[in-house]
Design a protein around this motif. Sequence first.
Motif, short mmCIF file in Angstrom:
data_model
loop_
_atom_site.label_atom_id
_atom_site.label_comp_id
_atom_site.label_asym_id
_atom_site.label_seq_id
_atom_site.Cartn_x
_atom_site.Cartn_y
_atom_site.Cartn_z
N TYR A 34 0.84 -1.20 0.00
CA TYR A 34 0.00 0.00 0.00
C TYR A 34 0.87 1.26 0.00
CZ TYR A 34 -3.66 -3.27 1.42
OH TYR A 34 -4.53 -4.33 1.48
N TYR B 110 -3.28 -2.46 5.17
CA TYR B 110 -4.13 -1.28 5.04
C TYR B 110 -4.20 -0.48 6.33
CZ TYR B 110 -8.19 1.60 3.91
OH TYR B 110 -9.02 2.66 3.69
N GLN C 251 -3.48 3.42 6.82
CA GLN C 251 -4.54 4.30 7.30
C GLN C 251 -4.06 5.17 8.47
OE1 GLN C 251 -8.13 2.26 8.63
NE2 GLN C 251 -9.37 3.69 7.45
N ALA D 8 -3.80 0.55 -3.16
CA ALA D 8 -3.24 -0.80 -3.05
C ALA D 8 -2.63 -1.23 -4.38
CB ALA D 8 -4.32 -1.78 -2.62
#
Length: 491
Positions: A418, A462, A466, A483
């Motif tokens: 990511y 993720y 984040q 991604a």
Amino acid sequence: MMYNKTILNLFFFLYCCSMLVGQDIPNAVLVGYIYESNNRGYLNEVKVTISSEDSVHQLKTITDVQGKFEVKIPIINGTYTIEAKKSAFQTGRTTITTQGRRANEGIFTKLELSRLPGYTLDMTLTDLVDETNPGAPAYGIEGAHIEIYNNTLQKEVVNIAKHPSHRIQCHLEQGNEYIFLLRKEGYYAKRMRANVNVNGCILCMEGFGTVTPSVTDNLTKENTMGTLGTNVMMKKVVLNEKMKMENIYYDLGKATLRPEAKPQLDELAQMMYDNPQIVVELSAHTDSRGNNQANMELSQRRANAVVNYIKAKVPVQKNQIEAKGYGETQPVNSCVDGVECTEELYQQNRRTELTVIDILAEDPMQVRSLSSMMQERNFDLILEANNQAYAEGGATTELYHRSMPSKPQTMSAAYNGYKIQLLDKKGDLSTNHFLFYEFDVIFIDLLKEQHYAFLIGDYADYKTAQEALVNYKQQFPTAKIVAYKNGLRIP
């Protein structure tokens, strides 16, 4: 007998409890009125929150056109706080008590709100009226994409994808510059600017229609606050429509653009940047005096000069604007070879025109937010000023993390993970972009021809990405997580 008496008492207690459980808490009726200070009238659509002292009971309502609200509140022998909020006004608060009140008894209150310094702008969005038919009705435009950016604070203040009404209200605070961008499918995007007691302007509105005090709410005595009304007209995009570009000046017999043409050219460049869906032909024309072939070549050079200026000014799409010189072959009057005309008639033929030759379907990848466009512009201006200061030998401090740009990194074909996309940009890729000065490692992903994404970081999952995204959201409001699998984006 004692045992039986205890049982009876227990049953009586449980019976009384059951009776109480089914009862409602008695209510009082709270009626309130909210009005503007200095007796300037009642206020509608005020958001009202009523909270008990212990915050257990909280009610929300909104005032009607008479500035009135009415709710039932539980009688708890305590204090309630009433909070009133409305755009362009200071938040108001007051308290009431229900001590000693009886069920269904009325409690009356009123609350005065003071207007914030600045103006409420009441815009009506309509179709551009046909100039050949001034009596034609102007129809309201609904469903427009409305964006407003505070350029002083450098933050987005409004972003509504499809505004349900043709009327738009917003508050303009003193000491701020605002940029507006209105977009609607089938229409040219409309960019406007409002300076409110900033940049030498008490109230300067660029791109709006006539701005006047609203008939329902005049300005205050000092004209420092109040409500302003304006009608903003949007023009439909029409295929093959010709638009004459006024005030495009050249040196006599040359293709050199004169300084007086700059404001109009800048406006044209901005229009092309805001409307990536249109493909246009920029044509230049001469009068009939002189050699035909020479006029043809001169007009082509002039058209090229305008297109080159626009491409240098903004990152337009490839083939979005085409230069075409027509010489004296398309006169708009009878001034042709062999016909003597007045200078005014010759001038009509010496013109620059814009013609829409194609209208592309909207590509979501091409639609950039006003926030991202303004953010990039502001950083580029700072970088330009910084580079100029260094060139003049007057810089003493670094404006960026790096004094020299970092080298852009391409995405590996084997990359899985990511990244955080900070911005995307259309046009030629330049290593002078401010992000190369801000970060040591910038990854570049080609989204489509001459459209690049700028990414940072390397996150295995993720959740980690984040958590990192939060650190960049304030500086880059449009930042997002992307991604990748085997070097390719995962939609």
